[in-house]
Enzyme design. Sequence first.
Site, PDB file in Angstrom:
ATOM      1  N   ILE A   1      -4.386  -6.304   8.987  1.00  0.00           N
ATOM      2  CA  ILE A   1      -3.395  -5.057   8.360  1.00  0.00           C
ATOM      3  C   ILE A   1      -4.373  -4.972   7.287  1.00  0.00           C
ATOM      4  O   ILE A   1      -4.566  -5.542   6.095  1.00  0.00           O
ATOM      5  CB  ILE A   1      -2.094  -5.594   7.982  1.00  0.00           C
ATOM      6  CG1 ILE A   1      -1.401  -6.120   9.157  1.00  0.00           C
ATOM      7  CG2 ILE A   1      -1.182  -4.779   7.175  1.00  0.00           C
ATOM      8  CD1 ILE A   1      -0.107  -6.713   8.628  1.00  0.00           C
TER       9      ILE A   1
ATOM     10  N   TYR B   1       4.416 -12.855   4.911  1.00  0.00           N
ATOM     11  CA  TYR B   1       3.304 -12.337   4.048  1.00  0.00           C
ATOM     12  C   TYR B   1       2.654 -13.279   2.947  1.00  0.00           C
ATOM     13  O   TYR B   1       3.482 -13.286   2.219  1.00  0.00           O
ATOM     14  CB  TYR B   1       3.980 -10.887   3.747  1.00  0.00           C
ATOM     15  CG  TYR B   1       2.986  -9.983   3.111  1.00  0.00           C
ATOM     16  CD1 TYR B   1       1.758 -10.133   2.941  1.00  0.00           C
ATOM     17  CD2 TYR B   1       3.467  -8.908   2.183  1.00  0.00           C
ATOM     18  CE1 TYR B   1       0.843  -9.107   2.115  1.00  0.00           C
ATOM     19  CE2 TYR B   1       2.689  -7.807   1.578  1.00  0.00           C
ATOM     20  CZ  TYR B   1       1.273  -8.221   1.438  1.00  0.00           C
ATOM     21  OH  TYR B   1       0.482  -7.304   1.007  1.00  0.00           O
TER      22      TYR B   1
ATOM     23  N   THR C   1       0.740  -1.256   0.288  1.00  0.00           N
ATOM     24  CA  THR C   1       0.098   0.052  -0.043  1.00  0.00           C
ATOM     25  C   THR C   1       0.854   1.284  -0.011  1.00  0.00           C
ATOM     26  O   THR C   1       0.509   2.223  -0.377  1.00  0.00           O
ATOM     27  CB  THR C   1      -1.075   0.045   1.091  1.00  0.00           C
ATOM     28  OG1 THR C   1      -1.689  -1.174   1.094  1.00  0.00           O
ATOM     29  CG2 THR C   1      -1.721   1.297   1.376  1.00  0.00           C
TER      30      THR C   1
ATOM     31  N   LYS D   1       0.507 -12.207   7.815  1.00  0.00           N
ATOM     32  CA  LYS D   1      -0.311 -11.667   7.006  1.00  0.00           C
ATOM     33  C   LYS D   1      -1.141 -12.327   5.847  1.00  0.00           C
ATOM     34  O   LYS D   1      -0.463 -12.795   5.082  1.00  0.00           O
ATOM     35  CB  LYS D   1       0.052 -10.373   6.485  1.00  0.00           C
ATOM     36  CG  LYS D   1      -0.997  -9.454   5.801  1.00  0.00           C
ATOM     37  CD  LYS D   1      -0.339  -8.129   5.310  1.00  0.00           C
ATOM     38  CE  LYS D   1      -1.394  -7.396   4.501  1.00  0.00           C
ATOM     39  NZ  LYS D   1      -0.930  -6.255   3.833  1.00  0.00           N
TER      40      LYS D   1
END
Length: 296
Positions: free
Chosen positions: A208, A140, A53, A168
Amino acid sequence: MPSTSSPTPDFSGLWIPLVTPFRGDAVDHAALTALAEGLAPLGIAGFVVCGSTGEAAALDADEQLAVLATVAQAAPALPRIMGLSGYHLGKTVAWVRRMNEQGLAGLLVPAPSYIRPSQAGLRAWFEAIAEASAVPMLVYDIPYRTGATIARETLLALAAEPRIRGVKDCGGDMAKTRALIADGRLQVLAGEDAQIFSTVAEGGAGAIAASAHLQTARFVQVIRLLRDGRLAEARARWQPLLPLIEALFAEPNPGPLKAVLAQQGLMQDALRAPMTRAGDALRERLSQLLAALSRP
């Protein structure tokens, strides 16, 4: 050398993966400061800096360090997780060792992009990075960005590593998500914003969530209600958020999110190529959705 102690951090709650504001071609540190200061008191767990992001792939090393320093100065009381990525193990490990000096709560580490190694290769990648890190690590799991699917068995094997403490979860496999939650050694954080409710209701630790730059207090409340077992109240707060989440990801993130933040006067609507600004129709749709959410 990293400490040999086994950290036991708590990554539960709502983490904001911060956008990186730009003014022209430069990072807009004043806007980043104001953004972090505005979000910090809203009940979030902390910030993820230089994640996807944050357009980290478009930032050079000096820019990433400067962004991290700005966030640390703007919200010193909140923990920070640093995103990293790459496919060259030696360079990645060297960067991790630089991160050891940055006062981080953790690292967010995806599989190496493009290479698509075997499960043994993935395990070796994460283990080498964990060995170099002085801080806890979140895996991740995001195969649509990296091209590599991390198998359930690989994640469960990595859970034995003392510095790997969470995931995540953008893997798109709810059976794997449930298995990780049931195992209990890794904290599972929803990484797909639309999956926050289901992941936390199943026992996940939090999220998240890029969408939570907006309506932040409401996202925080949903997670707290779910963790308190107040399912009906959480559902009532959650369901109106779903159209907003859908719209924010109707075009590549963070284009739509930056459009809204620019409309709110928080930054310029600027992204680095090849990212592009959100289209006009989507901007109008987002404005209407936010107006509806703001009504009593």
